[in-house]
Design a protein around this motif. Sequence first.
Motif, short mmCIF file in Angstrom:
data_model
loop_
_atom_site.label_atom_id
_atom_site.label_comp_id
_atom_site.label_asym_id
_atom_site.label_seq_id
_atom_site.Cartn_x
_atom_site.Cartn_y
_atom_site.Cartn_z
N ASP A 191 0.81 -1.22 0.00
CA ASP A 191 0.00 0.00 0.00
C ASP A 191 0.84 1.27 0.00
O ASP A 191 0.33 2.37 0.28
CB ASP A 191 -0.97 0.01 1.18
N LEU A 192 2.13 1.16 -0.32
CA LEU A 192 3.00 2.33 -0.34
C LEU A 192 2.92 3.06 -1.67
O LEU A 192 2.69 2.45 -2.73
CB LEU A 192 4.45 1.92 -0.09
N LEU A 193 3.17 4.38 -1.64
CA LEU A 193 3.25 5.19 -2.84
C LEU A 193 4.72 5.47 -3.15
O LEU A 193 5.57 5.45 -2.26
CB LEU A 193 2.51 6.51 -2.62
N PRO A 194 5.05 5.73 -4.41
CA PRO A 194 6.45 6.00 -4.76
C PRO A 194 6.96 7.26 -4.06
O PRO A 194 6.22 8.19 -3.78
CB PRO A 194 6.39 6.20 -6.28
N GLY A 195 8.29 7.26 -3.81
CA GLY A 195 8.93 8.43 -3.21
C GLY A 195 10.01 8.03 -2.25
O GLY A 195 9.95 6.97 -1.62
N ASN A 196 11.04 8.87 -2.15
CA ASN A 196 12.14 8.66 -1.21
C ASN A 196 12.85 7.32 -1.42
O ASN A 196 13.47 6.80 -0.49
CB ASN A 196 11.65 8.77 0.23
N GLY A 197 12.75 6.76 -2.59
CA GLY A 197 13.44 5.50 -2.86
C GLY A 197 12.82 4.29 -2.19
O GLY A 197 13.48 3.24 -2.07
N ARG A 198 11.57 4.40 -1.74
CA ARG A 198 10.93 3.26 -1.08
C ARG A 198 10.78 2.09 -2.06
O ARG A 198 10.56 2.27 -3.25
CB ARG A 198 9.53 3.66 -0.57
N MET A 199 10.88 0.89 -1.51
CA MET A 199 10.67 -0.32 -2.30
C MET A 199 9.17 -0.61 -2.36
O MET A 199 8.47 -0.55 -1.34
CB MET A 199 11.43 -1.49 -1.68
N LEU A 200 8.68 -0.94 -3.56
CA LEU A 200 7.25 -1.05 -3.78
C LEU A 200 6.85 -2.43 -4.25
O LEU A 200 7.53 -3.06 -5.07
CB LEU A 200 6.81 -0.03 -4.84
N LEU A 201 5.73 -2.90 -3.72
CA LEU A 201 5.07 -4.11 -4.20
C LEU A 201 3.73 -3.69 -4.79
O LEU A 201 2.98 -2.93 -4.17
CB LEU A 201 4.87 -5.11 -3.06
#
Length: 675
Positions: free
Chosen positions: A134-144
């Motif tokens: 449930d994460l949104l892109p930004g700050n280099g976060r890893m996304l599923l």
Amino acid sequence: MDSEIDYRLDERCLFAEGESFGAAGSYERLSGRMIFRVDPAAEAQRVVTDIGLAPVDADGRVVFEADFCILKPVDLSRGNRRLFFDYGNRGNKRALQFFNDAPPTNDPRSRADAGNGFLMRRGYSVGWLAWQGDLLPGNGRMLLDAPVASENGRPITGRTRSEFIAVEPGTRVFPLSSLVSTRSYPTVSLDTRTARLTRRRYAQSVREEIPADAWAFARIESGGGVDNQGMEEAIIASDSHVFLPDGFEAGWIYEIVYEARDPLVLGVGHVAVRDFVSFLKHGETTASGQANPLRDNGIGVEKAYAWGRSQTGRCIRDFLYLGFNAGAKNRKVFDGVMPHVAGAGKMWMNHRFANLVLLPGQEHENHFSPADRFPFSYAMSTDHYTGCEDAILTRPDTDPLVIHTDTACEYWHRRASLVHTDTKGRDLPQPDNVRVYLWASSQHYASPLVDAPAKGLAQECFNVVATSMLFRAGLDNLDAWASEGTPPPASRIPARGDGTLVAEDMWRAAFPHIPGVALPRGPSKLERLDFGPDIDAGLIANEPPEILAGECYPVQVPAVDGDGNDLAGIRAPMVQAPLGTYTGWSVRRRDVGHGAMVGITGSYIPFPDSEDERGQTGDPRRSVLARYGTADGYVAAIRQAAEALVADGLMLREDVSRAVADAGEWGRPRHLVRL
């Protein structure tokens, strides 16, 4: 097959500018996307809520993708054949920060990003995989990219709930998820009469209704105007934001309950971790024939260990409880796990309309959360309210070795005593494959790199106890346990039997009366909550949940010495040779929720410097000079404490010199309080 895995490699480059890390040599970095295809009807993932409602491809498989990153020896034969999997808190890479004392970054590349090089010097391959959908892109976060559930193409709707607590005046908009990093479940209707927005001063206060015409589903855009009119703003209808024109009062708890749509199938995060680690540990090639990047000359990963802190510590406990540590052919996924600062909670990601970034139930924030539900302990016990018998570990063939660590903060905020007591608060022996340690008088985050202590929302400075050396020793102990059968030191926890685990009233009677220091009301309660009849199927009907009157699990805290520092547990060098009282609690300032506890920062309450100051202030605690005499005396005390931990197998020899160096100049800047 029940599942298939493939990957796309986007980058391969040297790590840390090609530096050689002892026997392991140079490291390289691989990153890209993993592609998962799973059969939703297979027993291996049938437990995932709504997976049967996810879209499928032509072969009837649910398909989803996730970012991955691996740091590995260039020459795998020089490594230790072990995978260290960092769960990645809220999409952020954390292992190098806490094990290598490196600066925090989601893009580790440089020599500085390797910190002291601990994990590399040991020869580990370090892996990350996005598991939080449930994460949104930004700050280099890893996304599923989690799939969205639907019923024959029709959107699924249901009631959901979020809390908002403003930390400064003037805040008028929140995303419905409460955090900008996180996807909001959109509201079905922009009509505020279909929802309920309330506020309350404290978690247990009566909710005050905010009239439907006093707020809106909307957001603000602002920018420069024309004709010298200055800044302008626009109020724009939004199905993902809540707008309060008069502003959210700082420190108050605002709660919205609304009809949402398009739930994400977030439980596939567990499937992704299971299949990713299983492939790296056992796989030869992917479905398309790509080679396992951690396999060399037919030899792959011999042992896999998982580490997670806070949110991801709970995720590990949830992963184990739901049975995901059994991979293909019923082989163990992780041989050992290290859940840190999870308290008694589980992730509770496997329910409809879950919000994974929210802090779990604390005294003030998100108090009524489903994260803390029976079972709490790794050991089998009975819930005396329901008669249910259960445990986190119930599958001896595939259960891993567990080293569970909590700080003082988790006893105050996250009900950590229930990890090692039964539901009546009595001491509960743990299984032979489990160790539980309290990191005495330390706090939840405990960054290895601390400048002068700050206060934030609290009345006192944050707890500054250094603990990263305990991670390094813990991993060495776990590896020796899994690889050679050498058991780690016995659990070190507060216990009812020896009087080191106590109720709030006994703690309060023993804590020193320090002038001007406000004490908390007590640890965060754990009421029994009714979320509805289908809660075990991942469906929540009651929002907010109903409190079952008179049914509350006993939450206890560590007993303290005359300085107010915890008696039991692993006492880091700074706790054995203190410069103040280090607590697991802190109290909010008057302007941001006066008297309630602040999250998980703990407190540092300095000792008086001299006996003159002690006499003037009426402080009952001995002064710094009376304890150590000189700065050299303090350094000597730290050295002695560190050597004792080394002798007990709880600290590495290499960390003694680091602790001694950090003790110079009276432990500054870590202890440099600027009033």
